[in-house]
Design an enzyme around this catalytic site. Structure first.
Site: not given
Ligand code: G3D
Length: 179
Positions: A73-74, A69-71
């Site tokens: 790209l959530s 999870r990347q901010e």
């Protein structure tokens, strides 16, 4: 990538159970994924780069997707939800700042239509690190006891892999009950 799963399912003779492993980068997802590979696992093969692993126990066949999870790209998480039977949420027990977000993400996932029938395993990772939050504290903070519409299991793990066999065993029994 989503289109590949039904294709793989049709190739395989036995029923597959799709698992997504979610968490932030560096929380220990890959360590857990490879920690599952014990003597009881009779076969494994990496598929499509490094974020998908096929784990076949004696009777149960799990297809595990490791999702970061990347901010920014959530929203990408949603694209993995189709056909998911198990969500493994990895919590870095040292990362108190992320726990609130983890709780929000957990309940967002549980409310998602595509995950309506999925079961959840929460791993409180890095329990070996001094001053890490205890599993009971994490369970309490995530208000797990209020979850009634999904089966769930919480386990702790560390580099010693202590909670992994119990978590995998729980998933195996859930998978058997579902089919
Ligand atoms: P990720 O797949 O979520 O990005 P990794 O995370 O599995 O790559 O783990 C990130 C780092 O955390 C690794 O350290 C790994 O060894 C460490 N780690 C994973 N689980 C635990 C744990 O339970 N306890 C401790 N102490 N460390 C853990 P490196 O140094 O290789 O980056």
């Amino acid at each position: 990538m989503g289109q590949l799963i039904p294709k793989l399912m049709s190739i395989s003779g036995n029923q597959e159970h799709k698992v997504i492993i979610v968490g932030l980068d560096n929380e220990g997802k890959t360590t857990i994924l490879y920690g599952f590979l014990s003597d009881e696992v009779v076969h494994t093969c990496p598929i499509i780069g490094s974020n998908m692993e096929e784990i076949i126990l004696l009777k149960t066949h799990f297809l595990m997707w490791d999702i970061v999870r990347q901010e920014a790209l959530s929203f990408i998480w949603n694209t993995y939800y189709f056909n998911t039977e198990f969500i493994i949420l990895v919590i870095d027990s040292m990362d108190r700042d992320w726990l609130l977000t983890a709780r929000e993400e957990l309940y967002k996932m549980l409310a998602h239509e595509a995950l309506r029938d999925s079961s959840v395993v929460i791993f409180a990772n890095k329990q070996d690190v001094k001053d890490s939050m205890r599993m009971v504290e994490i369970s309490h903070f995530l208000t797990l006891s209020t979850i009634k519409d999904h089966s769930w299991h919480i386990g702790c793990c560390a580099l010693t892999k202590e909670g992994l066999p119990a978590g995998l065993g729980w998933m195996e029994s859930q998978a058997a009950a579902n089919w």
